[in-house]
Enzyme design. Structure first.
Site, PDB file in Angstrom:
ATOM      1  N   TYR A 257      26.732 -12.701 -22.481  1.00 28.57           N
ATOM      2  CA  TYR A 257      25.916 -11.797 -23.318  1.00 28.57           C
ATOM      3  C   TYR A 257      25.515 -12.493 -24.627  1.00 28.57           C
ATOM      4  O   TYR A 257      24.340 -12.481 -25.019  1.00 28.57           O
ATOM      5  CB  TYR A 257      26.710 -10.526 -23.600  1.00 28.57           C
ATOM      6  CG  TYR A 257      25.965  -9.477 -24.375  1.00 28.57           C
ATOM      7  CD1 TYR A 257      25.134  -8.563 -23.734  1.00 28.57           C
ATOM      8  CD2 TYR A 257      26.099  -9.375 -25.760  1.00 28.57           C
ATOM      9  CE1 TYR A 257      24.456  -7.581 -24.451  1.00 28.57           C
ATOM     10  CE2 TYR A 257      25.426  -8.395 -26.482  1.00 28.57           C
ATOM     11  CZ  TYR A 257      24.606  -7.498 -25.826  1.00 28.57           C
ATOM     12  OH  TYR A 257      23.939  -6.526 -26.542  1.00 28.57           O
TER      13      TYR A 257
ATOM     14  N   SER B 292      20.715  -8.715 -30.948  1.00 24.23           N
ATOM     15  CA  SER B 292      22.031  -8.127 -31.261  1.00 24.23           C
ATOM     16  C   SER B 292      22.613  -8.901 -32.432  1.00 24.23           C
ATOM     17  O   SER B 292      22.210 -10.051 -32.694  1.00 24.23           O
ATOM     18  CB  SER B 292      22.950  -8.286 -30.044  1.00 24.23           C
ATOM     19  OG  SER B 292      24.302  -8.026 -30.404  1.00 24.23           O
TER      20      SER B 292
END
Ligand code: NAI
Ligand code: BGC
Length: 268
Positions: A166, A153
């Site tokens: 995350y 990401s």
């Protein structure tokens, strides 16, 4: 061997019955690969995708399995090898968010994200590499003995308040990916990460489902549109094919410019 970039190769995509994984699975199938659709819930979505991918003239198979569970991952890889003989491409895509302010983050929220986003990628990569090493080179289909694509990401680089679990999982994927590329490069195993910005999927519905949210999101994206799973599918085909044969250990950002930090365009 057919005339498409990935003809004769087999790809496993984890968490493939939704969002980015589904987009990647379709693109790999269109490029000629046989595709395994791993899913953990919603088998009907996995079955529909299998039917669509088979319509491209390749083989496809849905396999249920929780990527964070060693026995389920090992059983899945056994099924893949039984059905297809081997595997050439792993797309470590399965992932989730369990968001909370840090002082309210529970151990369960922390652990779930680390188990799926990080341990899941470890378990699948290990089984893939074991199979690549067992089987050895297949020069008739690819210059590389095997390819692993990690779905990271922009948050392996951009810190993310309210999403510490995350961001930590994606930061760790960077080192997992680079260390694997280093360890297995001499066996011609290529390992790279895709680092998407905001892609329109169920994981981030809150960021695009109202005009206000979408406008706010656009202040972070110079290219001024939200990404689509197909954008990621196109990059996955490139990273899985010999077009990228000299690329390993790389994090490739695909984010409409999010990492150039648009919010600084008239400030700082
Ligand atoms: P999604 O929620 O549509 O898809 C996630 C998939 O992972 C689902 O199929 C889900 O069932 C599966 N999954 C969750 N836990 C699992 C488990 N234990 N075992 C197997 N599968 C499991 O979300 P999206 O956006 O498609 O996410 C895919 C990947 O892309 C994730 O790793 C996410 O972190 C990453 N990503 C997404 C971005 C976005 O903006 N949508 C941006 C950057 C990265
Ligand atoms: C997250 C999405 C978010 C995107 C951009 C992804 O890793 O899963 O929720 O929209 O990053 O911030």
């Amino acid at each position: 061997m057919g005339d498409k970039k990935l003809s004769g190769q087999t790809a496993l995509v984890t968490g493939a019955n939704s969002g980015i994984g589904a987009g990647v699975a379709k693109s790999l199938g269109q490029a000629g690969a046989n595709v395994i659709i791993n899913y953990v819930s919603k088998p009907e979505d996995a079955d529909a995708l299998v039917a669509e991918i088979k319509s491209y003239g390749v083989d496809a198979l849905a396999i249920q399995g929780d990527v964070s569970k060693e026995d389920q991952v090992q059983a899945m890889f056994r099924q893949v090898v039984d059905h297809f003989g081997t595997i050439d491409i792993l797309v470590n895509n399965a992932g989730l968010q369990r968001d909370a302010k840090f002082d309210e983050l529970t151990l369960a929220q922390w652990q779930t994200v680390i188990d799926v986003n990080l341990t899941g990628q470890f378990l699948c990569a290990r089984e893939a590499i074991r199979e690549f090493l067992r089987r050895g080179p297949r020069p008739d289909v690819s210059r590389a003995t095997g390819k692993i694509i990690c779905m990271s990401s922009v948050h392996e680089a951009i810190p993310w308040a309210g999403h510490v679990n995350y961001a930590a999982s994606k930061g760790a994927i960077k080192m997992l990916m680079q260390s694997l590329a280093q360890e297995y490069g001499d066996r011609q195993i290529r390992v790279n990460s895709i680092c998407p910005g905001a892609i329109q999927t169920p994981i981030n519905t809150g960021a695009w489902s109202t005009p206000q949210a979408l406008n706010s999101l656009m202040t972070l994206i110079p290219y001024n549109r939200i990404g689509q799973p197909e954008d990621i599918g196109n990059l996955a085909v490139f990273l899985a094919s010999d077009d990228s044969d000299y690329i390993t250990g790389a994090s490739i950002f695909i984010d409409g410019g999010m990492t150039v930090l648009e919010s600084f365009s008239d400030g700082g």
